[in-house]
Design an enzyme around this catalytic site. Structure first.
Site, mmCIF file in Angstrom:
data_model
loop_
_atom_site.group_PDB
_atom_site.id
_atom_site.type_symbol
_atom_site.label_atom_id
_atom_site.label_comp_id
_atom_site.label_asym_id
_atom_site.label_seq_id
_atom_site.Cartn_x
_atom_site.Cartn_y
_atom_site.Cartn_z
ATOM 1 N N LYS A 13 -9.789 80.419 128.835
ATOM 2 C CA LYS A 13 -10.223 80.544 130.236
ATOM 3 C C LYS A 13 -11.572 81.250 130.336
ATOM 4 C CE LYS A 13 -6.571 82.938 131.566
ATOM 5 N NZ LYS A 13 -5.778 83.097 130.338
ATOM 6 N N ARG A 88 -1.572 85.654 138.786
ATOM 7 C CA ARG A 88 -0.648 85.626 137.644
ATOM 8 C C ARG A 88 0.811 85.758 138.063
ATOM 9 N NH1 ARG A 88 -4.559 87.713 133.480
ATOM 10 N NH2 ARG A 88 -3.515 88.030 131.521
HETATM 11 P P1 AMP Z 1 -6.601 89.218 130.302
HETATM 12 O O1 AMP Z 1 -7.933 89.678 129.842
HETATM 13 O O2 AMP Z 1 -6.682 88.263 131.462
HETATM 14 O O3 AMP Z 1 -5.738 88.712 129.189
HETATM 15 O O4 AMP Z 1 -5.866 90.520 130.883
HETATM 16 C C1 AMP Z 1 -5.611 91.649 130.071
HETATM 17 C C2 AMP Z 1 -4.530 92.505 130.715
HETATM 18 O O5 AMP Z 1 -4.966 92.955 132.010
HETATM 19 C C3 AMP Z 1 -3.214 91.791 130.991
HETATM 20 O O6 AMP Z 1 -2.384 91.759 129.853
HETATM 21 C C4 AMP Z 1 -2.647 92.636 132.118
HETATM 22 O O7 AMP Z 1 -2.136 93.869 131.641
HETATM 23 C C5 AMP Z 1 -3.895 92.958 132.935
HETATM 24 N N1 AMP Z 1 -4.170 91.922 133.956
HETATM 25 C C6 AMP Z 1 -5.267 91.096 134.016
HETATM 26 N N2 AMP Z 1 -5.206 90.287 135.090
HETATM 27 C C7 AMP Z 1 -4.037 90.588 135.725
HETATM 28 C C8 AMP Z 1 -3.403 90.076 136.890
HETATM 29 N N3 AMP Z 1 -3.932 89.086 137.624
HETATM 30 N N4 AMP Z 1 -2.218 90.641 137.239
HETATM 31 C C9 AMP Z 1 -1.669 91.635 136.547
HETATM 32 N N5 AMP Z 1 -2.207 92.148 135.417
HETATM 33 C C10 AMP Z 1 -3.392 91.636 135.012
#
Ligand code: AMP
Length: 216
Positions: A13, A88
């Site tokens: 993404k 999410r």
């Molecule tokens: P990502 O970089 O999108 O994989 O996000 C890393 C971490 O940030 C995730 O594992 C969650 O702990 C938190 N996080 C990011 N986006 C969200 C979201 N929309 N809702 C809840 N937690 C989020």
């Protein structure tokens, strides 16, 4: 035009959002990046979310919705955005509806990056970035041309995300399956979902996404 890139951790993404920023002048809104920035800056928010993020679980819906509103309010009304890693959960889908409606914005597409979860674990646990310019690398798929030196900026500092270890990745995948996958039918009912094969090369995935956007 506002779009969502939806897919499990490591589906590409962020990479694809970066390409769309360059090609279409859209702005990437990544809640993960914003939360990591808060952690790095050690703000009050960063301290609050650190443990949850490091475990691979999701932070509260309220926290991420606030981040989205702040970010959108910094942008012009005609600035198209790519939501990356948001929404999410089902609650976040409905918050986003309200956030967009209140700002006269409309979601045009949800692009689902379809991927093989087991292959993703290898993809994620091998990835690292330049500590200076952020260029992405991989232990197996994309080593720097000269070992230990960034191809783009020449830095010798590299970093790995603390949540990119296998145990945490499996928790993140579990969270995706339990809480994020179920939001797809909501958008499918609205007729705005297109499934794209996320296992192809970066260019192949990018071309498939471009074909979706060209339909408008
Ligand atoms: P990502 O970089 O999108 O994989 O996000 C890393 C971490 O940030 C995730 O594992 C969650 O702990 C938190 N996080 C990011 N986006 C969200 C979201 N929309 N809702 C809840 N937690 C989020």
């Amino acid at each position: 035009m506002d779009i969502i890139l939806l897919g499990p951790p490591g589906a590409g993404k962020g990479t694809q959002a970066g390409l769309l920023e360059g090609g279409h002048g859209m702005v990437q809104i990544s809640t993960g990046d914003m939360l990591r920035a808060a952690k790095t800056a050690n703000t009050e928010l960063g301290q609050r979310v650190k443990a949850v993020m490091d475990s691979g679980e999701l932070v509260s819906d309220e926290i991420v919705s606030n981040l989205i509103m702040e970010k959108l309010d910094d942008l012009g009304p005609d600035q198209g955005v790519i939501f990356d890693g948001y929404p999410r959960t089902e609650a976040q889908v409905y918050s986003l509806d309200e956030i967009l409606t209140a700002r006269n914005r409309k979601l045009h597409h949800v692009i689902e990056l379809a991927v093989d979860v087991e292959a993703l674990v290898e993809r994620i646990t091998g990835r690292f970035t330049c500590g200076n310019c952020g260029e992405g690398y991989h232990d197996t798929f994309k080593q720097p041309t000269k070992e230990g030196v960034c191809d783009v900026c020449g830095s010798t500092e590299f970093k790995r995300r603390p949540d990119d270890n296998e145990e945490t990745v499996r928790t993140r995948m579990g969270e995706y399956r339990a809480k994020t996958q179920p939001i797809l039918p909501i958008y499918e009912e609205r007729g705005i979902v297109t499934k794209v094969d996320g296992m192809g090369s970066m260019d192949a995935v990018s071309n498939a996404i471009e074909a979706v956007l060209a339909l408008d």
